[in-house]
Design a protein around this motif. Structure first.
Motif, mmCIF file in Angstrom:
data_model
loop_
_atom_site.group_PDB
_atom_site.id
_atom_site.type_symbol
_atom_site.label_atom_id
_atom_site.label_comp_id
_atom_site.label_asym_id
_atom_site.label_seq_id
_atom_site.Cartn_x
_atom_site.Cartn_y
_atom_site.Cartn_z
ATOM 1 N N ALA A 25 -5.809 -0.539 -8.770
ATOM 2 C CA ALA A 25 -4.800 -1.355 -9.455
ATOM 3 C C ALA A 25 -3.394 -1.010 -8.971
ATOM 4 O O ALA A 25 -3.146 0.090 -8.480
ATOM 5 C CB ALA A 25 -4.904 -1.127 -10.958
ATOM 6 N N GLY A 26 -2.483 -1.980 -9.126
ATOM 7 C CA GLY A 26 -1.076 -1.719 -8.861
ATOM 8 C C GLY A 26 -0.583 -2.043 -7.472
ATOM 9 O O GLY A 26 0.527 -1.660 -7.111
ATOM 10 N N CYS A 27 -1.368 -2.753 -6.670
ATOM 11 C CA CYS A 27 -0.965 -3.054 -5.294
ATOM 12 C C CYS A 27 -0.369 -4.449 -5.122
ATOM 13 O O CYS A 27 -0.019 -4.835 -4.013
ATOM 14 C CB CYS A 27 -2.142 -2.878 -4.339
ATOM 15 S SG CYS A 27 -2.748 -1.173 -4.286
ATOM 16 N N ASN A 80 0.848 -1.191 0.000
ATOM 17 C CA ASN A 80 0.000 0.000 0.000
ATOM 18 C C ASN A 80 0.883 1.241 0.000
ATOM 19 O O ASN A 80 0.746 2.126 0.835
ATOM 20 C CB ASN A 80 -0.940 -0.006 1.209
ATOM 21 C CG ASN A 80 -2.017 1.055 1.100
ATOM 22 O OD1 ASN A 80 -2.146 1.723 0.079
ATOM 23 N ND2 ASN A 80 -2.779 1.237 2.153
ATOM 24 N N THR A 81 1.795 1.283 -0.931
ATOM 25 C CA THR A 81 2.721 2.401 -1.042
ATOM 26 C C THR A 81 1.988 3.727 -1.223
ATOM 27 O O THR A 81 2.422 4.759 -0.704
ATOM 28 C CB THR A 81 3.700 2.164 -2.215
ATOM 29 O OG1 THR A 81 4.355 0.902 -1.995
ATOM 30 C CG2 THR A 81 4.734 3.258 -2.316
ATOM 31 N N ALA A 82 0.875 3.713 -1.925
ATOM 32 C CA ALA A 82 0.119 4.945 -2.210
ATOM 33 C C ALA A 82 -0.753 5.395 -1.036
ATOM 34 O O ALA A 82 -1.305 6.492 -1.068
ATOM 35 C CB ALA A 82 -0.747 4.756 -3.445
ATOM 36 N N ARG A 104 6.347 -0.583 -0.740
ATOM 37 C CA ARG A 104 7.366 -1.301 -1.515
ATOM 38 C C ARG A 104 8.732 -1.136 -0.855
ATOM 39 O O ARG A 104 9.020 -0.095 -0.283
ATOM 40 C CB ARG A 104 7.434 -0.741 -2.937
ATOM 41 C CG ARG A 104 6.351 -1.259 -3.827
ATOM 42 C CD ARG A 104 6.641 -0.877 -5.288
ATOM 43 N NE ARG A 104 5.406 -0.380 -5.858
ATOM 44 C CZ ARG A 104 5.196 0.853 -6.272
ATOM 45 N NH1 ARG A 104 6.142 1.741 -6.247
ATOM 46 N NH2 ARG A 104 4.035 1.209 -6.755
ATOM 47 N N PRO A 105 9.585 -2.180 -0.961
ATOM 48 C CA PRO A 105 10.948 -2.062 -0.436
ATOM 49 C C PRO A 105 11.656 -0.863 -1.070
ATOM 50 O O PRO A 105 11.403 -0.553 -2.223
ATOM 51 C CB PRO A 105 11.602 -3.378 -0.869
ATOM 52 C CG PRO A 105 10.457 -4.330 -1.013
ATOM 53 C CD PRO A 105 9.308 -3.488 -1.510
ATOM 54 N N PRO A 106 12.458 -0.174 -0.316
ATOM 55 C CA PRO A 106 13.007 -0.521 0.991
ATOM 56 C C PRO A 106 12.184 -0.011 2.164
ATOM 57 O O PRO A 106 12.638 -0.047 3.306
ATOM 58 C CB PRO A 106 14.386 0.151 0.969
ATOM 59 C CG PRO A 106 14.132 1.409 0.188
ATOM 60 C CD PRO A 106 13.130 1.012 -0.882
#
Length: 86
Positions: free
Chosen positions: A74-76, A13-15, A33-35
């Motif tokens: 989308a994109g998760c 859930n970067t966003a 997302r890493p890191p």
């Protein structure tokens, strides 16, 4: 990456979405997302249709019309780029 990692979808859930709809009830949440990820935690909804990640508080909702590799928004899905193409 282990066999379990390939078979178990990993979502991020970067966003910072308030909720993410997914097509599976068993998965791993990685946070961002890493890191910037948190410990990759396995979550199992059981018979429920939603679950909250204890690390990042993302609400995941099961949606049977989605495939295991799809999310709304989308994109998760994380790791698709790490799986070899067939």
């Amino acid at each position: 990456m282990t066999v379990a990692d390939i078979r178990t979808p990993h979502f991020h859930n970067t966003a910072g979405h308030s909720a993410i709809r997914i097509g599976v009830r068993e998965f791993q949440c990685i946070g961002a997302r890493p890191p910037y990820d948190h410990p990759h935690v396995f979550l199992d909804m059981g018979d429920d249709n939603e679950i909250v990640c204890p690390y990042c508080s993302t609400l995941f909702r099961y949606s049977p019309e989605l495939k295991a590799s799809e999310t709304e928004p989308a994109g998760c899905l994380w790791g698709a780029e790490l799986t070899p193409a067939h």
